[in-house]
Design an enzyme around this catalytic site. Structure first.
Site, PDB file in Angstrom:
ATOM      1  N   LYS A  94       0.808  -1.222   0.000  1.00  0.00           N
ATOM      2  CA  LYS A  94       0.000   0.000   0.000  1.00  0.00           C
ATOM      3  C   LYS A  94       0.843   1.274   0.000  1.00  0.00           C
ATOM      4  CE  LYS A  94      -4.174  -2.032   1.944  1.00  0.00           C
ATOM      5  NZ  LYS A  94      -3.787  -3.452   2.121  1.00  0.00           N
TER       6      LYS A  94
HETATM    7  C1  LIG Z   1      -4.490  -4.501   1.598  1.00  0.00           C
HETATM    8  C2  LIG Z   1      -3.757  -5.799   1.484  1.00  0.00           C
HETATM    9  C3  LIG Z   1      -4.177  -6.834   0.611  1.00  0.00           C
HETATM   10  C4  LIG Z   1      -5.439  -6.751  -0.204  1.00  0.00           C
HETATM   11  O1  LIG Z   1      -5.361  -5.844  -1.262  1.00  0.00           O
HETATM   12  P1  LIG Z   1      -6.681  -5.325  -1.988  1.00  0.00           P
HETATM   13  O2  LIG Z   1      -6.235  -4.307  -2.955  1.00  0.00           O
HETATM   14  O3  LIG Z   1      -7.551  -4.747  -0.898  1.00  0.00           O
HETATM   15  O4  LIG Z   1      -7.334  -6.517  -2.620  1.00  0.00           O
HETATM   16  C5  LIG Z   1      -3.394  -7.981   0.512  1.00  0.00           C
HETATM   17  N1  LIG Z   1      -2.281  -8.133   1.264  1.00  0.00           N
HETATM   18  C6  LIG Z   1      -1.860  -7.176   2.121  1.00  0.00           C
HETATM   19  C7  LIG Z   1      -0.644  -7.428   2.932  1.00  0.00           C
HETATM   20  C8  LIG Z   1      -2.573  -5.976   2.264  1.00  0.00           C
HETATM   21  O5  LIG Z   1      -2.136  -5.047   3.141  1.00  0.00           O
END
Ligand SMILES: *Cc1c(COP(=O)(O)O)cnc(C)c1O
Length: 431
Positions: free
Chosen positions: A107
């Site tokens: 993210k």
């Molecule tokens: C947010 C997150 C996800 C999921 O991603 P999306 O875009 O919400 O499908 C998967 N793995 C980790 C470690 C995350 O922080």
């Protein structure tokens, strides 16, 4: 380039307005009016481009002239100041590691890009001071806090459930200071999210504050995630195989960005949305009926989502044609037991430590099957250190703390305790 609301009632807006608003006034997600594939020349020579150059080519049609080229290039190079390595696991399976940023989860890229876009719009005096309000169950809060730290004209308020995030995650949220405030909510993640939703509908607040959200519904957090798939292709192109991407999915922002990359012409044979037992989309692809369910808690908790908000965007990419969608997207769900078993197997057989989310992605490739003409890539979305309590007992080993984590773990936590919505409102009005 304009963006329309998927609810089709609110007027179309520019990139800037889509970023500043987050969600359209009719509560729909914004979606680009047009997606123009990149040139054959770009794909033929992608290995000659730097990551920043690739990212610029990929995103520029969506930003259009809302940010001048030189400024956009600066935003991109500041966003991407770390690596995105491919690590071989098996003969024709590799991990794409997306966790080398400051908070060690994927993210970071979206949060850093969005922060810098908002910062730019602000610097130009094109918008009044913005307050980013976000509820987190763990990773989002840290990435947003780090991405927005010190960005002028933007205040960030993060709500997190007291006692329900990991120690590492709490330190990442509460130790930065400056324009970042952590509100520690006496309640659950759902309570935090409910307070945030109430705030966005509170007329008195909206009249006084320029509120926006920083989760993946925001186009500036969602679209930069396309970059990963191009970076992987650049590194693997010379294998001359058919590529299969498996994306551990929760809110479906990341996989939706992968499908956008495909729309831009990236040669990919198949995408796999790998989920934990929150199996809304696997269920939909099988039955054709979308049923949201209350989220269930798992060891891959960043994917504990019972009503994935970006899935409407996935459908829109394929003009709501399920047959076309299923030609490109498969989706499978896995239990915690299967995930733990996969983590153990990856460690014992291949000497790689996967986090629970990455392990779900690996399982997705295995379920789909990667034959000798193909090459499977699973996205490693977080460093295993973020899930120590889950990972260490399975691999029977202690994981050394990386420097990003060492830097925050001994800092002093600063948070404000709140219990009800009125307290959030007063805080926002007085700040
Ligand atoms: C947010 C997150 C996800 C999921 O991603 P999306 O875009 O919400 O499908 C998967 N793995 C980790 C470690 C995350 O922080």
């Amino acid at each position: 380039m304009n963006f329309y609301s998927l609810n089709k009632i609110a007027p179309n807006v520019t990139f800037k307005d889509a970023v500043v608003k987050g969600l359209a006034p009719d509560k729909g997600l914004y979606f680009p009016e047009k997606i123009t594939p990149l040139s054959k020349d770009f794909f033929d020579h992608i290995e000659d481009f730097s990551n920043a150059e690739i990212a610029f080519e990929v995103i520029k049609q969506f930003v259009a002239d809302e940010i001048p080229e030189n400024e956009l290039k600066e935003i991109i190079s500041a966003t991407l100041n770390f690596d995105f390595p491919i690590v071989a696991i098996e003969e024709n399976i590799a991990a794409l590691e997306l966790f080398h940023g400051p908070t060690m989860a994927f993210k970071d890229v979206g949060a850093r890009f969005m922060a810098r876009c908002l910062g730019y719009f602000n610097k130009e005096g094109k918008t009044k001071k913005v307050t980013v309000l976000v509820a987190t169950s763990g990773d989002t809060g840290g990435a947003v806090a780090s991405g927005f730290l010190g960005v002028e004209g933007v205040d960030v308020v993060i709500l997190y459930p007291s006692g329900k995030v990991s120690d590492v995650q709490e330190k990442q949220l509460t130790t930065l200071g400056q324009n970042i405030t952590a509100l520690e909510v006496n309640g659950t993640f759902d309570d935090c999210q409910a307070m945030v939703k109430t705030a966005f509908l509170d007329e008195e607040l909206i009249a006084n504050k320029n509120l926006t959200s920083a989760n993946s519904i925001n186009v500036a957090r969602w679209l930069p995630q396309m970059f990963y798939f191009f970076f992987a292709y650049k590194q693997l192109k010379n294998k001359q195989k058919e590529f299969i991407f498996s994306v551990p999915s929760g809110n479906f922002g990341n996989i939706c960005a992968g499908l956008m990359a495909y729309k831009l012409g990236l040669p990919v044979k198949q995408f796999i949305a790998a989920t934990n037992i929150n199996d809304i989309v696997p269920d939909y692809l099988e039955t054709g009926i979308y049923t949201a369910k209350p989220s269930k808690q798992t060891i891959s908790n960043a994917m504990d989502v019972g009503d994935p908000s970006n899935f409407v965007r996935v459908l829109e990419i394929f003009n709501n044609d399920d047959v076309k969608l299923k030609e490109v997207l498969s989706s499978y769900s896995f239990t915690d037991k299967e995930t733990q078993h996969a983590m153990k197997e990856i460690k014992e057989k291949h000497h790689y430590i996967a986090d629970p989310h990455g392990a779900v992605g690996y399982l997705g490739l295995k379920r789909y099957g990667v034959d000798t003409n193909a090459f499977g890539i699973f996205l490693e979305t977080a460093h295993p250190v973020k899930f120590l309590n889950v990972v260490e007992p399975i691999i029977n080993e202690t994981i050394e703390l990386p420097k990003q984590i060492k830097e925050v773990i001994d800092k002093e936590k600063v948070s404000i305790n709140i219990s009800k919505y009125e307290e959030l409102k007063q805080f926002l009005l007085n700040s």
